[in-house]
Motif scaffolding. Structure first.
Motif, short mmCIF file in Angstrom:
data_model
loop_
_atom_site.label_atom_id
_atom_site.label_comp_id
_atom_site.label_asym_id
_atom_site.label_seq_id
_atom_site.Cartn_x
_atom_site.Cartn_y
_atom_site.Cartn_z
N PHE A 111 0.83 -1.22 0.00
CA PHE A 111 0.00 0.00 0.00
C PHE A 111 0.86 1.26 0.00
N MET A 112 1.97 1.22 0.76
CA MET A 112 2.88 2.37 0.78
C MET A 112 3.46 2.62 -0.61
N ARG A 113 3.83 1.55 -1.28
CA ARG A 113 4.39 1.66 -2.64
C ARG A 113 3.35 2.23 -3.60
N LEU A 114 2.10 1.77 -3.44
CA LEU A 114 1.04 2.20 -4.36
C LEU A 114 0.62 3.65 -4.16
N LEU A 115 0.95 4.23 -3.01
CA LEU A 115 0.65 5.66 -2.80
C LEU A 115 1.34 6.53 -3.85
N GLY A 116 2.44 6.04 -4.38
CA GLY A 116 3.18 6.82 -5.37
C GLY A 116 2.81 6.50 -6.81
N LYS A 117 1.78 5.67 -7.03
CA LYS A 117 1.38 5.29 -8.39
C LYS A 117 0.62 6.42 -9.07
N GLY A 118 0.61 6.39 -10.41
CA GLY A 118 -0.04 7.45 -11.17
C GLY A 118 -1.55 7.46 -11.07
N SER A 119 -2.17 6.29 -10.97
CA SER A 119 -3.63 6.21 -10.96
C SER A 119 -4.19 6.80 -9.66
N TRP A 120 -5.11 7.77 -9.79
CA TRP A 120 -5.70 8.37 -8.60
C TRP A 120 -6.51 7.34 -7.82
N PHE A 121 -7.21 6.46 -8.52
CA PHE A 121 -8.00 5.42 -7.87
C PHE A 121 -7.11 4.59 -6.96
N ILE A 122 -5.95 4.20 -7.45
CA ILE A 122 -5.01 3.39 -6.66
C ILE A 122 -4.51 4.16 -5.44
N GLN A 123 -4.16 5.42 -5.66
CA GLN A 123 -3.65 6.25 -4.54
C GLN A 123 -4.72 6.43 -3.46
N GLU A 124 -5.93 6.76 -3.89
CA GLU A 124 -7.00 7.03 -2.93
C GLU A 124 -7.35 5.78 -2.12
N LYS A 125 -7.52 4.65 -2.80
CA LYS A 125 -7.86 3.41 -2.09
C LYS A 125 -6.72 2.99 -1.16
N SER A 126 -5.49 3.12 -1.62
CA SER A 126 -4.34 2.72 -0.79
C SER A 126 -4.26 3.56 0.48
N SER A 127 -4.51 4.88 0.35
CA SER A 127 -4.45 5.76 1.53
C SER A 127 -5.56 5.42 2.51
N LYS A 128 -6.75 5.15 1.99
CA LYS A 128 -7.89 4.82 2.85
C LYS A 128 -7.66 3.50 3.59
N ILE A 129 -7.19 2.48 2.84
CA ILE A 129 -6.95 1.16 3.44
C ILE A 129 -5.82 1.24 4.47
N LEU A 130 -4.73 1.93 4.10
CA LEU A 130 -3.61 2.09 5.04
C LEU A 130 -4.05 2.75 6.33
N THR A 131 -4.88 3.79 6.21
CA THR A 131 -5.38 4.52 7.39
C THR A 131 -6.12 3.58 8.33
N LEU A 132 -7.02 2.77 7.76
CA LEU A 132 -7.80 1.84 8.59
C LEU A 132 -6.94 0.74 9.19
N VAL A 133 -6.01 0.21 8.39
CA VAL A 133 -5.19 -0.93 8.83
C VAL A 133 -4.20 -0.50 9.91
N VAL A 134 -3.50 0.61 9.70
CA VAL A 134 -2.50 1.03 10.69
C VAL A 134 -3.19 1.48 11.98
N SER A 135 -4.42 2.01 11.87
CA SER A 135 -5.15 2.44 13.07
C SER A 135 -5.70 1.26 13.85
#
Length: 451
Positions: A111-135
């Motif tokens: 998910f951290m790696r995907l935060l830097g991907k070009g697709s906005w869909f990938i970035q947005e979902k990765s940030s949301k999932i990371l937020t829930l998982v790390v919390s």
């Protein structure tokens, strides 16, 4: 970013057919993974729930391995949409990522790696999932991804949190998506700022100033939600001293006041009032709140019918605290500071008889320094309000000091005030006349003059 890619949503992504069998043939997924995916993919939430209940960690492992080993964007988006759908249906499932059976997996890295991907869909979902998982991690102070006993050292939760904060602040500064970046970033921050390490990283990234412009009256449902989550972030930061220092030097207070004056949404009003309550005793916030007119707004809010007991308690606490601050502001030190700065206004102390009775002898300090500055304002100021207040204060000094008339006459104040009786501003002429009347009539009669 192409428009169709920018506007991509989960429903569109989940309509895709992913060739899982081909991935198994090319050994990108295992036979076991294929079996799990066949049971899960394209099924309803009712069918998936027992699978996750009984063997959730196995599904998490499959998803993580796909994100780690398969680069095809369509598939990456699909798996992220599956995980997002799973967590949206039940956010508590984020704990599955921390199952002991996954100790050998670096659950954060894909998910951290995907935060830097070009697709906005990938970035947005990765940030949301990371937020829930790390919390959802149980050991909030743990530095290894899945506990101290993991076989493989993973990405530390602190690194994840700091990386997330950097990405979120970047989205607030330079949005990747015109409509989604800011709401998505604020949504994640509203969850993450509960953690001290995130508050620290956010302040260090100069993030507080990025929130302030978002504090503005809202009308649409979407903008109300963004405002609510922004206020939630500010409330969480109001518990953190370094953030409070930033808030003190920003436009946060007047902006919060404007919102609370016009908002009918109880959840928004509640957060802002609780934030005011937290800040009231900090630094100069009490004085600032009185200056911007919060006491009157609190009175207005108290007269409304709120159902939330925390809000009602906070309003009563604010009311009492602001009254105490008004008393403190009516001290001679505050008055002296106002005069020395030349910023005279109709603050409560000027027309408060108790202030003049209790502090009149303090005007004698430093050879009547404060009185002399007051006379300088009469001669040099071009601000009608300052001139009117200075005339009024001089008339108060004449009335309350036993030798007021003699002292003011010796300091040659009469000529200065007489000039102001012809001033173009009615407020100045009215108070200049009052001052001259008190100077000529003396204390015995001056007390009968109407202000």
């Amino acid at each position: 970013m192409p428009t169709d890619q920018a506007e991509l949503n989960s429903d569109q992504v989940l309509r895709r057919d992913i060739p899982w069998e081909t991935y198994m043939t090319t050994k990108l997924i295992t036979g076991t993974a294929l079996q799990l995916l066949r049971r899960y993919d394209k099924k309803s939430e009712n069918e998936r729930a027992p699978l996750l209940e009984n063997d959730g960690a196995s599904y998490i492992r499959v998803f993580i391995n796909i994100l780690r080993d398969i680069q095809k964007e369509d598939t990456v988006e699909y798996v992220l949409a599956l995980i997002d759908e799973m967590l949206t249906a039940n956010p508590k499932r984020a704990k599955l990522f921390h199952d002991k059976s996954l100790e050998d997996e670096d659950i954060y890295e894909p998910f951290m790696r995907l935060l830097g991907k070009g697709s906005w869909f990938i970035q947005e979902k990765s940030s949301k999932i990371l937020t829930l998982v790390v919390s959802a991690r149980s050991n909030k102070n743990g530095s290894i991804a899945n506990g101290e006993g993991s076989k493989k050292k993973g990405t530390s939760s602190d690194d994840v949190l700091k990386g997330l904060v950097d990405w979120l602040c970047t989205q607030l500064k330079k949005p990747s998506h015109p409509n989604r970046s800011i709401p998505s970033a604020i949504n994640c921050l509203a969850t993450l700022l509960k953690e001290p390490v995130v508050r620290s990283a956010f302040v260090q990234a100069d993030g507080v100033k990025l929130l302030v412009p978002l504090i503005s009256p809202a009308s649409t449902q979407q903008s109300i939600q963004l405002l609510y989550e922004t206020c939630l972030c500010v409330w969480l930061l109001s518990y953190y001293e370094p953030a409070i220092e930033y808030l003190a030097t920003s436009r946060a207070l007047p902006r919060l006041l404007e919102v609370v004056k016009g908002s009918t949404k109880e959840k928004v009003v509640r957060l802002i009032v609780l934030t005011f309550k937290n800040l009231l005793a900090k630094g100069t916030f009490g004085a600032q709140m009185v200056d911007i007119g919060l006491p009157q707004v609190v009175q207005s809010l108290k007269a409304q019918a709120w159902s939330d007991e925390d809000l009602l308690d906070a309003l009563n606490h604010l009311d009492e605290g602001l009254k105490d601050n008004i008393k403190k502001l009516s001290s001679f030190d505050k008055y002296k500071q106002e005069v020395l700065l030349g910023h005279l206004d109709w603050s409560p102390m000027h027309k408060d008889p108790n202030f003049w009775r209790e502090n009149i002898t303090r005007f004698e300090e430093n050879d009547f320094q404060t009185l002399r500055v007051l006379l300088t304002i009469l001669e040099t100021s071009s601000d009608p309000r300052a001139l009117a207040v200075a005339c009024f204060d001089l008339s108060q000094f004449i009335q309350y000091h036993p030798a007021g008339r003699v002292i003011v006459t010796d300091l040659k104040a009469k000529e200065r005030v007489m000039k102001l009786m012809n001033h173009e501003n009615a407020e100045v002429t009215k108070n200049a006349l009052l001052c001259i009347q008190r100077l000529f009539l003396g204390a015995k009669y001056a007390s009968f003059l109407q202000v």
